[in-house]
Design a protein around this motif. Sequence first.
Motif, PDB file in Angstrom:
ATOM      1  N   SER A 112       0.841  -1.208   0.000  1.00 40.15           N
ATOM      2  CA  SER A 112       0.000   0.000   0.000  1.00 40.15           C
ATOM      3  C   SER A 112       0.870   1.249   0.000  1.00 40.15           C
ATOM      4  O   SER A 112       0.591   2.207  -0.725  1.00 40.15           O
ATOM      5  CB  SER A 112      -0.914   0.010   1.227  1.00 40.15           C
ATOM      6  N   ALA A 113       1.941   1.248   0.823  1.00 40.00           N
ATOM      7  CA  ALA A 113       2.808   2.428   0.881  1.00 40.00           C
ATOM      8  C   ALA A 113       3.466   2.671  -0.479  1.00 40.00           C
ATOM      9  O   ALA A 113       3.539   3.803  -0.951  1.00 40.00           O
ATOM     10  CB  ALA A 113       3.885   2.237   1.952  1.00 40.00           C
ATOM     11  N   ALA A 114       3.940   1.580  -1.104  1.00 40.44           N
ATOM     12  CA  ALA A 114       4.576   1.729  -2.415  1.00 40.44           C
ATOM     13  C   ALA A 114       3.579   2.259  -3.444  1.00 40.44           C
ATOM     14  O   ALA A 114       3.898   3.139  -4.248  1.00 40.44           O
ATOM     15  CB  ALA A 114       5.136   0.384  -2.880  1.00 40.44           C
ATOM     16  N   ALA A 115       2.370   1.730  -3.409  1.00 41.65           N
ATOM     17  CA  ALA A 115       1.348   2.166  -4.376  1.00 41.65           C
ATOM     18  C   ALA A 115       1.008   3.640  -4.164  1.00 41.65           C
ATOM     19  O   ALA A 115       0.887   4.406  -5.121  1.00 41.65           O
ATOM     20  CB  ALA A 115       0.094   1.298  -4.229  1.00 41.65           C
ATOM     21  N   ILE A 116       0.857   4.039  -2.889  1.00 45.46           N
ATOM     22  CA  ILE A 116       0.507   5.443  -2.601  1.00 45.46           C
ATOM     23  C   ILE A 116       1.636   6.352  -3.058  1.00 45.46           C
ATOM     24  O   ILE A 116       1.410   7.426  -3.637  1.00 45.46           O
ATOM     25  CB  ILE A 116       0.227   5.625  -1.091  1.00 45.46           C
ATOM     26  N   LEU A 117       2.883   5.916  -2.811  1.00 38.78           N
ATOM     27  CA  LEU A 117       4.024   6.736  -3.216  1.00 38.78           C
ATOM     28  C   LEU A 117       4.059   6.898  -4.734  1.00 38.78           C
ATOM     29  O   LEU A 117       4.273   7.995  -5.253  1.00 38.78           O
ATOM     30  CB  LEU A 117       5.312   6.065  -2.728  1.00 38.78           C
ATOM     31  N   LEU A 118       3.839   5.795  -5.432  1.00 37.27           N
ATOM     32  CA  LEU A 118       3.866   5.858  -6.893  1.00 37.27           C
ATOM     33  C   LEU A 118       2.744   6.742  -7.419  1.00 37.27           C
ATOM     34  O   LEU A 118       2.950   7.530  -8.346  1.00 37.27           O
ATOM     35  CB  LEU A 118       3.737   4.451  -7.477  1.00 37.27           C
ATOM     36  N   VAL A 119       1.564   6.603  -6.844  1.00 35.21           N
ATOM     37  CA  VAL A 119       0.440   7.436  -7.286  1.00 35.21           C
ATOM     38  C   VAL A 119       0.754   8.912  -7.018  1.00 35.21           C
ATOM     39  O   VAL A 119       0.505   9.777  -7.857  1.00 35.21           O
ATOM     40  CB  VAL A 119      -0.866   7.013  -6.580  1.00 35.21           C
ATOM     41  N   GLY A 120       1.342   9.188  -5.840  1.00 35.05           N
ATOM     42  CA  GLY A 120       1.700  10.571  -5.524  1.00 35.05           C
ATOM     43  C   GLY A 120       2.722  11.123  -6.496  1.00 35.05           C
ATOM     44  O   GLY A 120       2.607  12.259  -6.979  1.00 35.05           O
ATOM     45  N   LEU A 121       3.727  10.317  -6.824  1.00 34.10           N
ATOM     46  CA  LEU A 121       4.745  10.764  -7.783  1.00 34.10           C
ATOM     47  C   LEU A 121       4.115  10.996  -9.149  1.00 34.10           C
ATOM     48  O   LEU A 121       4.438  11.966  -9.841  1.00 34.10           O
ATOM     49  CB  LEU A 121       5.852   9.710  -7.897  1.00 34.10           C
ATOM     50  N   GLY A 122       3.217  10.104  -9.530  1.00 36.75           N
ATOM     51  CA  GLY A 122       2.561  10.250 -10.818  1.00 36.75           C
ATOM     52  C   GLY A 122       1.736  11.525 -10.876  1.00 36.75           C
ATOM     53  O   GLY A 122       1.762  12.257 -11.878  1.00 36.75           O
ATOM     54  N   ILE A 123       1.010  11.809  -9.798  1.00 33.91           N
ATOM     55  CA  ILE A 123       0.189  13.016  -9.760  1.00 33.91           C
ATOM     56  C   ILE A 123       1.080  14.251  -9.834  1.00 33.91           C
ATOM     57  O   ILE A 123       0.797  15.204 -10.574  1.00 33.91           O
ATOM     58  CB  ILE A 123      -0.679  13.051  -8.489  1.00 33.91           C
ATOM     59  N   ALA A 124       2.180  14.232  -9.073  1.00 36.11           N
ATOM     60  CA  ALA A 124       3.081  15.390  -9.064  1.00 36.11           C
ATOM     61  C   ALA A 124       3.678  15.608 -10.451  1.00 36.11           C
ATOM     62  O   ALA A 124       3.741  16.734 -10.952  1.00 36.11           O
ATOM     63  CB  ALA A 124       4.192  15.179  -8.035  1.00 36.11           C
ATOM     64  N   ALA A 125       4.118  14.521 -11.083  1.00 31.78           N
ATOM     65  CA  ALA A 125       4.720  14.651 -12.413  1.00 31.78           C
ATOM     66  C   ALA A 125       3.696  15.150 -13.420  1.00 31.78           C
ATOM     67  O   ALA A 125       3.996  16.011 -14.257  1.00 31.78           O
ATOM     68  CB  ALA A 125       5.286  13.296 -12.856  1.00 31.78           C
ATOM     69  N   THR A 126       2.479  14.613 -13.325  1.00 33.03           N
ATOM     70  CA  THR A 126       1.438  15.038 -14.261  1.00 33.03           C
ATOM     71  C   THR A 126       1.098  16.506 -14.065  1.00 33.03           C
ATOM     72  O   THR A 126       0.943  17.256 -15.037  1.00 33.03           O
ATOM     73  CB  THR A 126       0.170  14.184 -14.068  1.00 33.03           C
ATOM     74  N   ALA A 127       0.969  16.910 -12.790  1.00 38.78           N
ATOM     75  CA  ALA A 127       0.627  18.308 -12.510  1.00 38.78           C
ATOM     76  C   ALA A 127       1.728  19.237 -13.016  1.00 38.78           C
ATOM     77  O   ALA A 127       1.453  20.284 -13.611  1.00 38.78           O
ATOM     78  CB  ALA A 127       0.405  18.505 -11.012  1.00 38.78           C
ATOM     79  N   THR A 128       2.973  18.848 -12.805  1.00 41.72           N
ATOM     80  CA  THR A 128       4.094  19.668 -13.253  1.00 41.72           C
ATOM     81  C   THR A 128       4.101  19.757 -14.774  1.00 41.72           C
ATOM     82  O   THR A 128       4.257  20.843 -15.347  1.00 41.72           O
ATOM     83  CB  THR A 128       5.425  19.071 -12.762  1.00 41.72           C
ATOM     84  N   THR A 129       3.960  18.623 -15.420  1.00 40.72           N
ATOM     85  CA  THR A 129       3.958  18.608 -16.884  1.00 40.72           C
ATOM     86  C   THR A 129       2.822  19.456 -17.425  1.00 40.72           C
ATOM     87  O   THR A 129       3.007  20.247 -18.360  1.00 40.72           O
ATOM     88  CB  THR A 129       3.813  17.167 -17.401  1.00 40.72           C
TER      89      THR A 129
END
Lengths: 264, 107
Positions: A112-129
Amino acid sequence: MPDFHAEIRARLASLRMPPAQESDIVDELSQHLDDVYRDARHRGLSDGDAIETALEALSSDAALARALRGTGRIRGTESVAIGQGRRGNWLGALGQDLAFGLRLMRVRPGFSAAAILLVGLGIAATATTFSVVNTVLLKPLPFPRSEQLIAYWGTAPDKGLPQLDLPDGVFTYHREHTKTLQSVAAYDDGSHTITGQGDPERVRSAWVSYNFFTVLAVPPALGRAFTRDEERPNGGLVVILSDALWRGRSGASWSTICRTRSSA
Amino acid sequence: MLDLGMKKGSATLLILSLIEHEPRHGYDLSKRIESMSRGVLRFHVASLYPLLYRLEDRGLIEGRWVEKEGQRRRRFYRITPAGRKVLAAQRKSWAALVEAIGQVTGR
């Protein structure tokens, strides 16, 4: 993996259930037998013995149908994918899904922690892009008919110089003789130090051709733009202040007096 | 080995207590009952699923198909508020029964 559907269907045939209801029960029971079979194989039983163990779990031929006959209720046949609600009770189903999801996360905290971290990174990257794409590509420039504005410059790729400033003479020739562009202006950014009032301050500045504001179709808010004579050598040092500098440096005063010094 | 199909009252108590805190599917229930009772209690498919369906009919549990990507759908059962009330009542009755028997038998 053996298929127990036919075996179960045969034992339920006497019930003459509607196909959808039968399918649900057969699915559920066959999955149970699959699990029994899998466990038996895991314990080291042969394929044949594992199948026999699974079928033993079904009890006698008639017992299953006899026991099911007593239930008598048509069960719902809709399956609910995780995240989807039942028709007419979506709020309740949402609560169930959330509770189920939280329980699953508690059971597997590392995943769960790994999944949440990946989702958070994905959201951050998408928002930045998106913010970059939005600013650079999607949002128009703050000028009228900005889609008609282009910028161009010299280049010498064989010398490893992707961008070169054009000499003044080349710019002047382009401005006077261009047949493809409506008008051409020049721009060269830099910085200057402002003195005379308060502490000296280093500010961003730009050298521009006299028609710069005409090309951008943005006249100065106060005062005037440059004249052609002021572009000539010894034409006089004339400055147009940005709104922010005018308000910040001189308090938006008409009587601003300052001295400028060229950057080194 | 005791056949739970013949003891519906205790079977209901077992099922409800096992799904009190989280939903489970039928095989999970049968495995837990067998392992937690060290093989003394065992459910046949012909006993377990009709019981689950009856408990559903009575509104004590609620079955729901759950689909996960790449897996077959499974039917999970969760306890309902009515089921929790019955569970509490049955626990009390069972405790009283065990105590009464103990007093008679001297244990």
